[in-house]
Scaffold this active site. Structure first.
Site, PDB file in Angstrom:
ATOM      1  N   LYS A   1       9.193   0.856  21.844  1.00  0.00           N
ATOM      2  CA  LYS A   1       9.175   1.358  23.212  1.00  0.00           C
ATOM      3  C   LYS A   1      10.595   1.330  23.801  1.00  0.00           C
ATOM      4  CE  LYS A   1       5.514   0.455  25.610  1.00  0.00           C
ATOM      5  NZ  LYS A   1       4.529  -0.455  26.165  1.00  0.00           N
TER       6      LYS A   1
ATOM      7  N   ARG B   1       6.615  -5.076  30.103  1.00  0.00           N
ATOM      8  CA  ARG B   1       5.723  -4.673  29.006  1.00  0.00           C
ATOM      9  C   ARG B   1       6.255  -5.191  27.682  1.00  0.00           C
ATOM     10  NH1 ARG B   1       5.638   0.643  31.946  1.00  0.00           N
ATOM     11  NH2 ARG B   1       3.471   1.081  32.392  1.00  0.00           N
TER      12      ARG B   1
ATOM     13  N   GLY C   1      -2.683  -3.026  22.831  1.00  0.00           N
ATOM     14  CA  GLY C   1      -3.615  -4.045  23.312  1.00  0.00           C
ATOM     15  C   GLY C   1      -3.180  -5.463  23.027  1.00  0.00           C
TER      16      GLY C   1
ATOM     17  N   MET D   1      -0.770  -7.095  24.373  1.00  0.00           N
ATOM     18  CA  MET D   1      -0.611  -7.738  25.656  1.00  0.00           C
ATOM     19  C   MET D   1      -0.707  -6.716  26.771  1.00  0.00           C
ATOM     20  SD  MET D   1       2.244 -10.205  27.163  1.00  0.00           S
ATOM     21  CE  MET D   1       2.448  -9.392  28.710  1.00  0.00           C
TER      22      MET D   1
ATOM     23  N   ARG E   1       6.271   8.106  21.887  1.00  0.00           N
ATOM     24  CA  ARG E   1       6.196   7.562  20.524  1.00  0.00           C
ATOM     25  C   ARG E   1       5.586   8.635  19.633  1.00  0.00           C
ATOM     26  NH1 ARG E   1       1.618   3.123  22.077  1.00  0.00           N
ATOM     27  NH2 ARG E   1       0.130   4.611  22.867  1.00  0.00           N
TER      28      ARG E   1
ATOM     29  N   HIS F   1     -21.274  -0.758  -8.543  1.00  0.00           N
ATOM     30  CA  HIS F   1     -21.834   0.448  -9.142  1.00  0.00           C
ATOM     31  C   HIS F   1     -21.964   1.564  -8.114  1.00  0.00           C
ATOM     32  CE1 HIS F   1     -25.236   3.025 -10.436  1.00  0.00           C
ATOM     33  NE2 HIS F   1     -24.588   2.971 -11.588  1.00  0.00           N
TER      34      HIS F   1
ATOM     35  N   SER G   1      -4.628   3.090 -21.363  1.00  0.00           N
ATOM     36  CA  SER G   1      -5.031   3.427 -20.004  1.00  0.00           C
ATOM     37  C   SER G   1      -5.395   2.112 -19.316  1.00  0.00           C
ATOM     38  CB  SER G   1      -6.227   4.372 -20.020  1.00  0.00           C
ATOM     39  OG  SER G   1      -6.598   4.655 -18.692  1.00  0.00           O
TER      40      SER G   1
ATOM     41  N   CYS H   1      -6.778   4.205 -15.104  1.00  0.00           N
ATOM     42  CA  CYS H   1      -8.043   4.853 -14.760  1.00  0.00           C
ATOM     43  C   CYS H   1      -8.918   3.937 -13.896  1.00  0.00           C
ATOM     44  CB  CYS H   1      -8.793   5.308 -16.005  1.00  0.00           C
ATOM     45  SG  CYS H   1      -9.262   3.954 -17.087  1.00  0.00           S
TER      46      CYS H   1
ATOM     47  N   TYR I   1       0.650   9.029 -16.032  1.00  0.00           N
ATOM     48  CA  TYR I   1      -0.317   9.658 -15.127  1.00  0.00           C
ATOM     49  C   TYR I   1      -1.212   8.617 -14.460  1.00  0.00           C
ATOM     50  CZ  TYR I   1      -3.884   8.841 -18.694  1.00  0.00           C
ATOM     51  OH  TYR I   1      -4.733   8.236 -19.568  1.00  0.00           O
TER      52      TYR I   1
HETATM   53  C1  PEP Z   1     -11.643  -0.519 -15.290  1.00  0.00           C
HETATM   54  O1  PEP Z   1     -12.053  -1.607 -15.670  1.00  0.00           O
HETATM   55  O2  PEP Z   1     -10.652  -0.388 -14.567  1.00  0.00           O
HETATM   56  C2  PEP Z   1     -12.339   0.719 -15.681  1.00  0.00           C
HETATM   57  C3  PEP Z   1     -11.849   1.894 -15.359  1.00  0.00           C
HETATM   58  O3  PEP Z   1     -13.514   0.581 -16.328  1.00  0.00           O
HETATM   59  P1  PEP Z   1     -14.920   0.275 -15.597  1.00  0.00           P
HETATM   60  O4  PEP Z   1     -14.682   0.355 -14.127  1.00  0.00           O
HETATM   61  O5  PEP Z   1     -15.846   1.304 -16.083  1.00  0.00           O
HETATM   62  O6  PEP Z   1     -15.206  -1.084 -16.106  1.00  0.00           O
END
Ligand code: PEP
Ligand code: MG
Length: 963
Positions: free
Chosen positions: A112, A182, A191, A193, A426, A544, A854, A921, A941
């Site tokens: 500010k 302020r 928020g 103060m 801002r 899951h 991976s 992954c 990747y």
């Molecule tokens: C992991 O464990 O990061 C993975 C991609 O496999 P899963 O989530 O299927 O165990």
């Protein structure tokens, strides 16, 4: 994937605890008004559930914000902090006589303060004032709450400059200088103060003000506001004591509204307020303006360490800041008559990004009246009807501000007797859609470059563009029943269904249902698929329900612990209220909110600007982006979003549909290798068809297929009824099935017979899957479709595991090719997941027998922390609330711990296998902060669910540009 454990869930415990928490202090009347409109039982349920769970939610969604903060926090040295920094100086002035700060000094004089100085420098009408530095606040707090030596001396000197500039005198009986006080840290902390206005008024100067303005009502109204704010904010006098006094005066003068009270009523009110103050504080309201100022500055310093501020910083991931600055600024009044007013505005529409000034104002009012919602403000568009000159001045200020800041601004202004003043500017907060449009428009207007545009869009906010969302105005008035984890974004409306079968049946009958389960398992996929959305009361971000829903782009709220489900009676209970199959609910997978009734949704509109931003991102990123997909439809969607291959196909998801589960169960319950092979042969054509579909959808892009990973008992029935059905279907006795099920039971299935361990014990499973991959590849090749399958062996912890299974896979490929008399070369790679700490530690050995790694960071996080990914929600909210962890490590990679293992495995892997391909992954592959990490450690990747592919593309470009 759900790996079930027998551990009891502790969600109940956490919801009970949260219920014991005190409700947050209602500071604004608006909050009180809103809350009052709701049923009280539900209101308290909402408070209970949102208070605690909200902590996680905010933490989860603060990715991009955190980076900004950390960047600010990390900047060191005078150079980064602006040229005007003077060592030891505690107060910086801004005004016509001198301006000592600028916008590069945010860290020292707060956002500010820096912008007030900056606006002054570019000639905008800013009431003059000065800013006490954030480092002074640090000194105060470091000294255990003692005002730094010399501070008030510096303040007094700057006050003299202010008096010279304004021609008024602080505390004067004839023409008093009044100021506002302020807070203002380097990062906005709304928020934290409340503001103190009209500071400097005393019993004597109020009379001067009345005489000078010829407006006694105005003067005493200003005074009563000061006593109230000072009492409340600085001295901690309870606000309701002032309200009581006000009510008494109102009733005495038969006034309905505050504004109906006559001047003499306000004079009397000031006396009553001073009495309230004296009783509560044990001292008179200070009549020395410098004493008022000193106490107010001190209160702002103190507020930095208040519980409220500390929690806010933790939730938002704000670290590394010394403290808050204190802005002392000359008061201007928007409430001196009908030629006065006040307003807030955005220089462009923050919701759509449209280049149109967007805001509201109130005639004859002070800023707090706009915020408090006592009166309804008018849209700024209507301002010309009231005062054309003011409106056109505002428009030229909009232009000037955008040219200067090169971004959309959020401003506060006041008009005092036909003169416009800027009180704040801002960078304006915006929706994802607005962020994209603003960035593209500003490139077109040559305000910013392409690169700046990319860096300006918070990657995570793209989600809002890809999925339906709830109408914000409708959401504002909705009753929130509970808050869980924002497991998979989107908006879903429907009636609760309590089992997967019920969801399937009711959805087939044309009903919109929300599958409401304690948690889901692979057996529930049909029901999950049929439902409009999924709501679970336990489970975390990698449960899951969360993983599967994200993969599908289906809305899911997980771990809403305040909800207690009674599957038998088909009801759930929350906050003492029961909801059944006929009650419509709305769930917001982007915030984790569960709301009562049907909230209106809006479909996403993918504009040309979105495609433009994606094109720019691809130009600058070096990190590849793949997707986690199990079906051709998902693969195609991800490809449409720009995925460059599949980084993970979880084959276990292919064994639940229709007849497949029967064949799978037959295979699992087989008593000999031959029987198993026979049943696997039934599954082979299904698998081959699945892979063929994926290869065709990805046409020439790599497709990583993971061999069977979960423990086998996940495919078996568990309750008596289902066991009896399976026994009948398979022609076994109930006892026999039960016996096999119990034999397969494991105490810690996540660390049990799963992953590559299955293939070591049952090589025929690997055989069937590799054969199916090879046959599908041959079929595609014969049709002229280019294929690049990558066979991924999960949960490897030793070189030998992989060496054995790799050899077997290569042998199956060769055998299958021979069986089909296929002579051409097939590009099939064999690699592994790194998801066990030992695999990371011995990555150099493992890399010798792997074409690729991976990183399975879901399991790697689980095993590094020793937190069960399915049960973590029992304690994680407490961990985050108490600051043990900053955020959920299953959502954003723990770079200091788990990240070390990744980094080590990258280095070790490349040492022994230079050309090894490296990807990730785990769910982190779609989290912007984790994508930055992946770029930094040199992965090739990231792979994430289809809907997160654009996010990853943008985050990867940002990482490359920030390198
Ligand atoms: C992991 O464990 O990061 C993975 C991609 O496999 P899963 O989530 O299927 O165990
Ligand atoms: Mg795993």
């Amino acid at each position: 994937m759900a790996k079930k454990t027998s551990k009891k869930k502790t969600a109940k415990k956490s919801s009970k605890k949260s219920a014991a928490k005190k409700p947050a202090k209602k500071s604004a009347k608006k909050t009180a008004k809103k809350a009052g409109a709701k049923k009280s039982a539900k209101k308290s349920a909402q408070k209970k559930s949102t208070k605690k769970k909200g902590v996680r939610t905010h933490a989860a969604s603060a990715g991009s914000k955190k980076k900004t903060v950390k960047k600010v926090g990390k900047k060191k040295g005078a150079k980064a902090r602006g040229k005007k920094v003077v060592p030891g100086k505690m107060v910086y002035y801004f005004g016509a006589l001198k301006t000592e700060g600028d916008r590069s000094m945010k860290e020292l004089i707060g956002g500010k303060g820096a912008n007030l100085a900056d606006m002054t420098s570019i000639g905008l009408p800013v009431p003059p004032g000065f800013t006490v530095t954030t480092e002074t606040c640090k000194k105060y707090n470091d000294a255990g709450g003692r005002m730094p030596k010399g501070l008030m001396h510096e303040v007094t000197k700057q006050m003299q400059v202010l008096e010279r500039e304004t021609g008024k005198t602080f505390g004067s009986e004839s023409d008093p200088l009044l100021v506002s006080v302020r807070s203002g840290a380097a990062v906005s902390m709304p928020g934290m103060m409340d503001t103190i206005l009209n500071l400097g008024l005393t019993d004597r100067s109020v009379e001067g003000l009345a005489e000078l303005t010829g407006n006694m009502r105005f003067a005493y109204d200003a005074y009563r506001r000061l006593i109230n704010m000072f009492g409340d904010v600085v001295m901690g006098v309870h606000h309701h004591l002032f309200e009581q006094a006000f009510d008494a005066v109102k009733s005495k003068y038969h006034a309905e509204l505050d504004t109906d009270v006559p001047a003499e009523g306000l004079v009397e009110l000031c006396d009553r307020y001073k009495e309230v103050y004296r009783k509560a504080v044990g001292d008179e309201f200070p009549q020395n303006p410098f004493k008022q100022l000193e106490l107010a500055v001190e209160a702002v310093f103190k507020s930095w360490m208040s519980d409220k501020a500390k929690s806010y910083r933790r939730i938002e991931g704000i670290t590394g800041l010394p403290g808050t600055a204190v802005n002392v600024q000359t008061m201007v009044f928007g409430n001196m008559g009908d030629d006065c007013g006040t307003g807030v505005a955005f220089t462009r529409n923050p919701s759509t990004g449209e280049n149109k000034f967007y805001g509201e104002f109130l005639i004859n009012a002070q800023g707090e009246d706009v915020v408090a919602g006592i009166r309804t403000p008018k849209p700024v568009d209507e301002m010309p009807k009231w005062n054309k000159k003011m409106h056109s001045e505002l428009m030229s200020i909009k232009k000037k501000l955008e040219l200067h800041y090169k971004d959309m601004q959020d401003i506060e202004f006041t008009i005092e007797k036909g003169k416009l003043y800027m009180l704040q500017t801002r960078t304006g907060k915006r929706t994802g859609a607005a962020a994209v449009k603003l960035a593209c428009d500003m490139v077109k207007e040559k305000l910013i470059t392409e690169k700046e545009a990319i860096l300006r869009i918070p990657a995570g906010d793209l989600t809002q563009l890809l999925l339906p969302s709830f109408s914000e105005t409708q959401k504002d008035i909705a009753t929130v029943l509970a808050k869980g984890l924002p497991a998979s974004p989107g908006a879903a409306v429907g009636k609760p269904a309590f089992t997967a079968n019920e969801a399937v049946e009711r959805a087939h009958a044309g009903e919109k249902v929300i599958l409401v389960r304690k948690e889901t398992s692979p057996e529930d996929v049909d029901g999950m698929h049929s439902a409009a959305g999924i709501l679970t009361s336990t489970g975390g971000m990698t449960s899951h329900a969360a993983v599967v829903a994200r993969g599908w782009g289906k809305c899911c709220v997980a771990g809403a612990g305040a909800i207690h489900i009674d599957e038998k009676s088909g009801t759930f209970e929350v906050g003492g209220q029961k909801y059944g199959r006929e009650d419509v609910i709305s769930i917001d997978g982007s915030t984790g909110q569960v709301m009562e009734g049907a909230i209106a949704t809006r479909e996403p509109e993918l504009s040309g600007d979105f495609a433009k931003v994606m094109k720019w991102a691809d130009k600058y990123r070096t990190l590849g982006v793949r997707t986690n997909a199990d079906t051709p439809a998902d693969a195609q969607r991800a490809r449409d979003f720009g995925a460059q291959g599949i980084g993970l196909t979880r084959t276990e998801h292919m064994f639940f549909e229709g007849d497949r589960i029967t064949a799978m169960r037959m295979m699992i319950l087989s008593e000999s290798k031959e029987q198993r092979e026979e049943n696997l042969a039934t599954l082979l054509p299904y698998q081959k068809g699945d892979f063929y579909g994926l290869f065709k959808a990805m046409r020439g892009l790599p497709v990583t297929i993971r061999l069977l990973d979960p423990p086998l008992h996940e495919f078996l029935p568990h309750d008596d009824k289902a066991i009896a059905e399976v026994a009948k279907g398979l022609g076994f006795s109930v006892d026999k099935v039960r016996q096999r099920v119990s034999m397969l039971h494991e105490s810690n299935p996540m660390m049990g017979h799963r992953g590559c361990r299955l293939a070591i014990t049952y090589p025929e499973i690997l055989d069937m899957q590799v054969k199916a991959i090879t046959e599908a590849a041959i079929e595609c090749a014969n049709e002229g479709v280019k294929v690049h399958p990558e066979i991924m062996i999960p949960l490897v912890g030793t070189r030998r595991e992989l060496a054995i299974l790799r050899e077997e896979a290569i042998e199956v490929i060769a055998r299958t090719k021979a069986e089909h008399d296929f002579k051409k070369k097939l590009d099939i790679k064999v690699g592994t997941m790194i998801e066990i700490p030992r695999a990371a530690l011995t990555a150099d050995e493992i890399a010798e027998v792997a074409d690729f790694f991976s990183f399975g960071t879901n399991d790697l996080t689980q095993l590094t922390f020793g937190y069960s990914r399915d049960d973590v929600n029992g304690f994680l909210p407490d961990y985050i609330e108490r600051g043990v962890l900053d955020e959920d490590p299953f959502q954003s990679l723990d770079q200091t711990g788990t990240g070390q293992l990744v980094e080590m495995a990258v280095k070790k892997g490349r040492k022994t296998n230079k050309g090894i391909k490296l990807g990730i992954c785990g769910e982190h592959g779609g989290d912007p902060k984790s994508v930055h990490f992946c770029h930094r450690v040199g992965l090739d990747y990231v792979s994430c669910s289809p809907f997160r592919v654009p996010i990853a593309r943008l985050a990867a470009a940002q990482a490359a540009l920030m390198d």
